[in-house]
Design a protein around this motif. Structure first.
Motif, PDB file in Angstrom:
ATOM      1  N   THR A  71      59.658  28.586  36.314  1.00 43.83           N
ATOM      2  CA  THR A  71      60.035  28.374  35.488  1.00 43.83           C
ATOM      3  C   THR A  71      60.028  27.208  35.283  1.00 43.83           C
ATOM      4  O   THR A  71      59.514  25.821  36.080  1.00 43.83           O
ATOM      5  N   ARG A  72      60.207  25.758  34.174  1.00 40.31           N
ATOM      6  CA  ARG A  72      59.375  24.525  34.008  1.00 40.31           C
ATOM      7  C   ARG A  72      60.683  23.968  35.561  1.00 40.31           C
ATOM      8  O   ARG A  72      61.210  22.709  35.809  1.00 40.31           O
ATOM      9  N   ALA A  73      61.864  24.533  35.754  1.00 33.78           N
ATOM     10  CA  ALA A  73      63.033  24.144  36.194  1.00 33.78           C
ATOM     11  C   ALA A  73      62.815  24.333  37.514  1.00 33.78           C
ATOM     12  O   ALA A  73      63.511  23.200  38.405  1.00 33.78           O
ATOM     13  N   ASP A  74      62.113  25.592  37.743  1.00 27.87           N
ATOM     14  CA  ASP A  74      61.495  25.639  39.860  1.00 27.87           C
ATOM     15  C   ASP A  74      60.795  24.288  39.553  1.00 27.87           C
ATOM     16  O   ASP A  74      60.656  23.520  40.415  1.00 27.87           O
ATOM     17  N   PHE A  75      59.923  24.349  38.779  1.00 29.93           N
ATOM     18  CA  PHE A  75      59.133  23.299  39.092  1.00 29.93           C
ATOM     19  C   PHE A  75      59.828  22.061  39.420  1.00 29.93           C
ATOM     20  O   PHE A  75      59.506  20.734  40.500  1.00 29.93           O
ATOM     21  N   VAL A  76      60.405  21.168  38.214  1.00 27.18           N
ATOM     22  CA  VAL A  76      61.198  20.400  38.220  1.00 27.18           C
ATOM     23  C   VAL A  76      62.080  20.241  40.221  1.00 27.18           C
ATOM     24  O   VAL A  76      62.464  19.158  40.456  1.00 27.18           O
ATOM     25  N   ALA A  77      62.866  21.363  40.251  1.00 24.42           N
ATOM     26  CA  ALA A  77      63.387  21.161  41.311  1.00 24.42           C
ATOM     27  C   ALA A  77      62.862  21.528  42.621  1.00 24.42           C
ATOM     28  O   ALA A  77      62.913  21.641  43.786  1.00 24.42           O
ATOM     29  N   LYS A  78      61.166  21.227  42.410  1.00 26.22           N
ATOM     30  CA  LYS A  78      60.330  21.808  43.748  1.00 26.22           C
ATOM     31  C   LYS A  78      60.252  23.365  44.298  1.00 26.22           C
ATOM     32  O   LYS A  78      61.132  22.645  45.605  1.00 26.22           O
ATOM     33  N   ARG A  79      61.187  24.005  43.915  1.00 29.85           N
ATOM     34  CA  ARG A  79      61.224  25.404  44.276  1.00 29.85           C
ATOM     35  C   ARG A  79      60.014  26.107  43.628  1.00 29.85           C
ATOM     36  O   ARG A  79      60.006  27.597  44.782  1.00 29.85           O
ATOM     37  N   VAL A  80      59.146  26.041  44.107  1.00 27.73           N
ATOM     38  CA  VAL A  80      57.509  26.294  43.487  1.00 27.73           C
ATOM     39  C   VAL A  80      56.574  26.964  45.044  1.00 27.73           C
ATOM     40  O   VAL A  80      56.493  27.638  45.543  1.00 27.73           O
ATOM     41  N   THR A  81      56.152  25.944  44.971  1.00 29.18           N
ATOM     42  CA  THR A  81      55.169  25.238  46.507  1.00 29.18           C
ATOM     43  C   THR A  81      55.367  24.981  47.106  1.00 29.18           C
ATOM     44  O   THR A  81      56.546  24.444  47.443  1.00 29.18           O
ATOM     45  N   THR A  82      54.346  25.285  48.981  1.00 25.42           N
ATOM     46  CA  THR A  82      55.261  24.952  50.123  1.00 25.42           C
ATOM     47  C   THR A  82      54.681  23.442  49.934  1.00 25.42           C
ATOM     48  O   THR A  82      54.732  22.127  48.874  1.00 25.42           O
ATOM     49  N   ALA A  83      55.870  22.917  50.905  1.00 23.19           N
ATOM     50  CA  ALA A  83      55.955  20.934  50.748  1.00 23.19           C
ATOM     51  C   ALA A  83      54.378  20.523  51.054  1.00 23.19           C
ATOM     52  O   ALA A  83      55.302  19.644  51.023  1.00 23.19           O
ATOM     53  N   GLY A  84      53.452  21.173  52.039  1.00 21.12           N
ATOM     54  CA  GLY A  84      52.815  20.640  52.298  1.00 21.12           C
ATOM     55  C   GLY A  84      52.550  18.749  50.843  1.00 21.12           C
ATOM     56  O   GLY A  84      52.866  19.314  49.886  1.00 21.12           O
ATOM     57  N   PRO A  85      51.759  17.647  51.446  1.00 22.39           N
ATOM     58  CA  PRO A  85      51.475  16.944  50.798  1.00 22.39           C
ATOM     59  C   PRO A  85      49.874  17.564  49.190  1.00 22.39           C
ATOM     60  O   PRO A  85      50.318  17.271  48.607  1.00 22.39           O
ATOM     61  N   VAL A  86      49.260  18.312  50.094  1.00 20.93           N
ATOM     62  CA  VAL A  86      48.397  19.042  49.701  1.00 20.93           C
ATOM     63  C   VAL A  86      47.819  20.173  49.567  1.00 20.93           C
ATOM     64  O   VAL A  86      48.199  20.593  51.179  1.00 20.93           O
ATOM     65  N   ASN A  87      48.513  20.749  48.599  1.00 20.91           N
ATOM     66  CA  ASN A  87      47.781  22.237  48.613  1.00 20.91           C
ATOM     67  C   ASN A  87      46.590  23.116  48.590  1.00 20.91           C
ATOM     68  O   ASN A  87      46.390  21.898  47.447  1.00 20.91           O
ATOM     69  N   THR A  88      46.161  23.965  49.119  1.00 19.17           N
ATOM     70  CA  THR A  88      44.715  24.601  49.244  1.00 19.17           C
ATOM     71  C   THR A  88      44.821  26.341  48.918  1.00 19.17           C
ATOM     72  O   THR A  88      45.574  26.915  48.852  1.00 19.17           O
ATOM     73  N   TRP A  89      44.124  26.161  47.296  1.00 18.68           N
ATOM     74  CA  TRP A  89      43.994  27.550  46.633  1.00 18.68           C
ATOM     75  C   TRP A  89      42.815  28.320  46.738  1.00 18.68           C
ATOM     76  O   TRP A  89      42.134  28.067  47.134  1.00 18.68           O
ATOM     77  N   THR A 138      34.643  23.799  47.250  1.00 17.12           N
ATOM     78  CA  THR A 138      35.490  23.435  47.580  1.00 17.12           C
ATOM     79  C   THR A 138      36.012  22.378  45.906  1.00 17.12           C
ATOM     80  O   THR A 138      35.292  21.263  46.192  1.00 17.12           O
ATOM     81  N   VAL A 139      36.777  22.035  45.439  1.00 19.60           N
ATOM     82  CA  VAL A 139      37.425  21.336  45.090  1.00 19.60           C
ATOM     83  C   VAL A 139      38.330  20.966  44.684  1.00 19.60           C
ATOM     84  O   VAL A 139      39.753  21.233  45.299  1.00 19.60           O
ATOM     85  N   THR A 140      38.700  19.227  44.718  1.00 23.73           N
ATOM     86  CA  THR A 140      39.959  18.603  44.640  1.00 23.73           C
ATOM     87  C   THR A 140      39.977  18.064  43.678  1.00 23.73           C
ATOM     88  O   THR A 140      39.176  17.178  43.438  1.00 23.73           O
ATOM     89  N   ALA A 141      41.155  18.067  43.292  1.00 22.42           N
ATOM     90  CA  ALA A 141      41.999  17.372  42.056  1.00 22.42           C
ATOM     91  C   ALA A 141      43.390  16.907  42.553  1.00 22.42           C
ATOM     92  O   ALA A 141      43.958  18.002  42.132  1.00 22.42           O
ATOM     93  N   LEU A 142      43.490  15.989  41.835  1.00 16.16           N
ATOM     94  CA  LEU A 142      44.676  14.967  42.443  1.00 16.16           C
ATOM     95  C   LEU A 142      45.545  14.199  41.388  1.00 16.16           C
ATOM     96  O   LEU A 142      45.215  13.464  41.383  1.00 16.16           O
ATOM     97  N   PRO A 143      45.973  14.994  40.341  1.00 16.23           N
ATOM     98  CA  PRO A 143      46.187  14.124  39.321  1.00 16.23           C
ATOM     99  C   PRO A 143      47.497  13.066  39.988  1.00 16.23           C
ATOM    100  O   PRO A 143      48.118  13.715  40.718  1.00 16.23           O
ATOM    101  N   PRO A 144      48.165  12.582  39.091  1.00 14.28           N
ATOM    102  CA  PRO A 144      46.889  11.570  37.425  1.00 14.28           C
ATOM    103  C   PRO A 144      45.912  10.885  38.347  1.00 14.28           C
ATOM    104  O   PRO A 144      45.205  10.555  36.927  1.00 14.28           O
TER     105      PRO A 144
END
Length: 319
Positions: free
Chosen positions: A279-297, A77-83
Motif C-alpha cells: 500500500t501507499r502506507a507501506d511505501f511511506v514507511a519504507k516496508r516494500v523494497t530492500t534497503a540498498g541505495p539502488v535496487n536492480t529489478w 540495462t536501464v538506469t532510472a533515478l528520479p528525480p
C-alpha cells in the motif's frame, strides 16, 4: 437480415432457374461466368502479388510455405533515478536475418525522437512535451565501433553495415544511449515526478518483411506499432523504495522485496481474491523494497512484440 420483399423476389428467380431445360441452364451458367469475368477485379498491390508468387503468403490468409520473420534477442540495462529525468541504457541485440535477402543496412526505430522539436507528428507539441530526444553515445556492430548520426534523426535511422548480413546469419549490435523523460505524458512519460512509464524507450531494429522490406513509417503519435516478436532480458536500476512493474516474469523478487511483501506477492499467484501486496502506507514507511541505495529489478519475456515498465514510490500494488 434480408427483409421479406427480398426473399419474395429471390425465390421465384431460383425456381425459374431450376425449371429451365438443361441446354438453357447451361447457357445461363455460361452467361453468369462471362458476367463475372467482365466484372471489375479488386486491386491487388504489387507487393502482395509478389508475396503470393514467392510463396510467403497464401490467398486464404495463412502464411505461405516459405513464410519467414526476422527475430531479435535484446539484453537491456536501464538506469532510472528520479528525480533525475535522464534515463540511461546499454543494450545488446542479436539480430537474426531469417529472410532470403542479404541486408546491407539496418533500419532502427527511435520512437522517443517524436519529442524532438521539428519531428513529424499529428498535432502540435507543448513545451513540456519537447525534449532533445534519444542520444546514442556509442554504437557497435559485432564489436566494431560504427559512427552514429544523432542530428536530424527522428523516429527512423538507417545505418550501413560494415559487412552485409547474409540470409540465415546473425549480427550482434551494441548501444549506449540516453534520453530525457518528458514532463508531459502521452503514451509514455512522467505521470508525476516519481512515477514514470517507460515505453518505446529503447533503440530497436525495425521490421524487415516479405511484403515491403524495411518498415520506414514515421511514428507521429497516432498509429500503433509494427514489431517483430523478440526475446527480452531487461534489468532496471532504480532507487530504493521504488517498485517496478512490467512485461515478462520478475526473476529476482526475493532480492528486491522485503519478506512480508514478497510473501504476499507470491501468494497472489494462486489466490482467487485480490491481495494487497503493498500500500501507499507501506511505501511511506519504507516496508516494500530492500534497503540498498539502488535496487536492480530483472525481467524476462520471450516472443513478444514489445515491452514496457512502470516505476513508482507511492503506488498501491494489488494482485
Amino acid at each position: 437480415m434480408p427483409t421479406l420483399p427480398h426473399r419474395l423476389t429471390l425465390a421465384p428467380a431460383l425456381s425459374l432457374a431450376l425449371l429451365l431445360p438443361v441446354p438453357l441452364r447451361a447457357a445461363h451458367a455460361q452467361q453468369e461466368r462471362s458476367d463475372r469475368a467482365r466484372a471489375p477485379q479488386l486491386y491487388m498491390p504489387r507487393a502482395v502479388q509478389r508475396a503470393f508468387r514467392n510463396g510467403t503468403r497464401s490467398h486464404d490468409g495463412r502464411p505461405g510455405p516459405k513464410y519467414w520473420q526476422n527475430h531479435g534477442r535484446y539484453a537491456i540495462t536501464v538506469t532510472a533515478l528520479p528525480p533525475d529525468r535522464t534515463v540511461r541504457g546499454t543494450e545488446r541485440i542479436v539480430y537474426y536475418n531469417n529472410s532470403p535477402d542479404t541486408l546491407k543496412s539496418l533500419n532502427f526505430k527511435l520512437f522517443l525522437n517524436i519529442h524532438k522539436p521539428g519531428a513529424p507528428r499529428n498535432g502540435g507539441a507543448d513545451s513540456l512535451y519537447l525534449t532533445p530526444g534519444v542520444t546514442v553515445n556509442a554504437f557497435t556492430v559485432n564489436g566494431q565501433s560504427v559512427p552514429w548520426r544523432n542530428a536530424n534523426t527522428f523516429t527512423n535511422h538507417r545505418v550501413a553495415l560494415p559487412q552485409p548480413l547474409a540470409p540465415h546469419d546473425s549480427v550482434t549490435l551494441g548501444f549506449d544511449w540516453s534520453y530525457e523523460i518528458s514532463l508531459q505524458s502521452n503514451r509514455e512519460g512522467m505521470i508525476d515526478s516519481t512515477t514514470w512509464f517507460l515505453a518505446y524507450f529503447y533503440p530497436r531494429v525495425a521490421v524487415y518483411d516479405d511484403y515491403n522490406g524495411w518498415d520506414t513509417m514515421d511514428f507521429t503519435d497516432g498509429q500503433e506499432f509494427y514489431s517483430d516478436f523478440n526475446d527480452y532480458d531487461v534489468t532496471l536500476k532504480v532507487p530504493a523504495n521504488f517498485a517496478v512493474w512490467g512485461t515478462g516474469t520478475l526473476l529476482n523478487a526475493d532480492e528486491v522485496l522485503q519478506p512480508d511483501v514478497l510473501q504476499r506477492f507470491r501468494a497472489s499467484f494462486t489466490s482467487d481474491t485480490t491481495i494487497r501486496v503493498a500500500t501507499r502506507a507501506d511505501f511511506v514507511a519504507k516496508r516494500v523494497t530492500t534497503a540498498g541505495p539502488v535496487n536492480t529489478w530483472h525481467f524476462r519475456a520471450s516472443n513478444v512484440p514489445d515491452m514496457a515498465f512502470n516505476l513508482s514510490d507511492h503506488y498501491d500494488w494489488d494482485a
